[in-house]
Motif scaffolding. Structure first.
Motif, PDB file in Angstrom:
ATOM      1  N   ASP A 187      45.827  12.693  48.816  1.00  0.00           N
ATOM      2  CA  ASP A 187      45.399  13.849  48.489  1.00  0.00           C
ATOM      3  C   ASP A 187      46.282  14.406  47.748  1.00  0.00           C
ATOM      4  N   SER A 241      43.461  19.963  56.278  1.00  0.00           N
ATOM      5  CA  SER A 241      44.661  20.421  56.060  1.00  0.00           C
ATOM      6  C   SER A 241      45.237  21.316  56.926  1.00  0.00           C
ATOM      7  N   SER A 271      46.031  18.047  47.923  1.00  0.00           N
ATOM      8  CA  SER A 271      46.267  18.200  49.298  1.00  0.00           C
ATOM      9  C   SER A 271      47.429  20.334  48.999  1.00  0.00           C
ATOM     10  N   PRO A 272      47.390  21.304  49.701  1.00  0.00           N
ATOM     11  CA  PRO A 272      47.956  22.203  49.497  1.00  0.00           C
ATOM     12  C   PRO A 272      49.384  21.787  50.341  1.00  0.00           C
ATOM     13  N   GLU A 294      47.130  12.350  56.255  1.00  0.00           N
ATOM     14  CA  GLU A 294      45.365  13.221  56.383  1.00  0.00           C
ATOM     15  C   GLU A 294      44.290  12.343  55.293  1.00  0.00           C
TER      16      GLU A 294
HETATM   17 MG    MG Z   1      43.321  18.398  52.502  1.00  0.00          MG
END
Ligand code: MG
Ligand code: GDP
Length: 334
Positions: A84, A56, A87-88, A146
């Motif tokens: 994800d 990320s 994920s942030p 991602e």
């Molecule tokens: Mg990530």
């Protein structure tokens, strides 16, 4: 009209369309269908690797470079899909913040969307591909996807992309993840992120050795159906291994340049067209399978299915025979 506003790049409409796609809403899917002729332009970049390797953070950096590129290039609009749940970009703050803030403060050139990978069971590749199409049609010239991990579903998603970047970090364990599960074969670019930590040089050497082995085997076997390394000496791509530090930006310029070089390679070698064909073929086959199975389930009575299963168990018929009977039944309805 949703169709026109998505084509015009309206963010709210795009967001609505994507939600509709995720809910398998009929109207949304019909809009997506009408958008299809406008797709096929975006450069799709897949980013995969174990959790915590810094994917990320790298995506954040790379997206920023697309927005503010070196002088000779013009800025590009970037769509980001984070497959994800952790994920942030989705839940917490952390690294997505900067990009998300840019987003909020009016950079209409970045659009971030996250997709839950759990429960999608094989449908993930299809769902992701549909979201990619929506972004592509909305005029995002680069779409970065991602995914987490190095499993089969990540490889499937990676296969959607024109440029596949595999991210490693030193010291996550003894093994280099890329060596596993065929991930090396799908990589166009290998990134050793966290090069500020010990072991980065070792990881780079190990990966280069693996690639050299794969490459020489490739040369001797002249076998290049799946490996992306080409045996044509004038026209091959040997995945580079790049060291980066996503937190301070070291190596990001190099990474960005390598992505541009890969894009040039894809276009000049005819590989772009080849990958488009492979991608659409796989989508066609997945869609066909889904629909055939769905149609078949609708028509064939459960009892008949159970009966076949029982006969299978009792070894009265073979699986092939069972399938033939089940399909014959379905065909007899037409
Ligand atoms: Mg990530
Ligand atoms: N030391 C160091 N930490 C990094 C680097 N890149 C990312 N990180 C940190 O690693 C953690 C995971 O990063 P993240 O981008 O979320 O990884 P992802 O799970 O692969 O998406 C975060 O705390 C980052 O700040 C790097 O190059 N060096």
């Amino acid at each position: 009209m949703l169709l026109e506003s998505v084509l015009a790049g309206d963010r709210l409409s795009l967001a609505r369309l994507i939600t509709g796609i995720e809910n398998k809403n009929d109207d949304a899917l019909s809009v997506l269908e009408q958008l299809f002729p406008y797709t096929g332009k975006a450069h799709l970049i897949g980013v995969t690797g174990a959790p915590g390797t810094g994917k990320s953070s790298l995506v954040n950096r790379v997206a920023n470079l697309y927005r503010h590129p070196p002088e000779s290039l013009s800025p590009k609009r970037v769509g980001i899909i984070a497959v994800d749940p952790t994920s942030p970009f989705t839940g917490g703050a952390l690294l997505g913040d900067r990009i998300r803030m840019r987003d909020l403060t009016g950079d209409t050139g970045v659009f971030i969307r996250s997709m839950a990978s759990r429960g999608a069971l094989g449908g993930l590749a299809t769902a992701t591909s549909q979201v990619v199409q929506a972004m592509d049609a909305a005029g995002f010239e680069v779409v970065i996807i991602e995914t987490v991990g190095v499993g089969q579903s990540e490889i499937d998603v990676a296969r959607l992309a024109h440029t596949v970047m595999v991210v490693e970090a030193p010291g996550l364990g003894d093994d280099i993840q890329a060596g596993k599960a065929g991930i090396l074969e799908v990589a166009d670019l290998l990134v050793i992120n966290k090069a500020d930590q010990p072991g980065a040089d070792y990881a780079q050497r190990a990966l280069n050795q693996m690639l050299d082995m794969a490459f020489s085997k490739e040369m001797t076997n002249n076998f290049h159906h799946d490996l992306k390394i080409k045996t044509d000496v004038n026209n091959f791509w040997r995945p580079p291994v790049i060291k980066t530090v996503a937190t301070d930006g070291s190596g990001i310029g190099d990474l960005f340049e390598t992505i541009q070089k890969h894009l040039e390679f894809l276009k000049s070698s005819g590989e772009w067209a080849g990958r488009e064909k492979r991608r659409l073929q796989s989508e066609l086959e997945h869609t066909l399978q889904d629909h055939l199975l769905f149609r078949w389930r609708e028509h064939v009575p459960k009892e008949l299915y159970e009966e076949m299963l029982l006969k299978l168990l009792e070894r009265q018929i073979s699986p092939l025979k069972a399938v033939t009977k089940l399909l014959d039944y379905e065909m007899s309805l037409y």
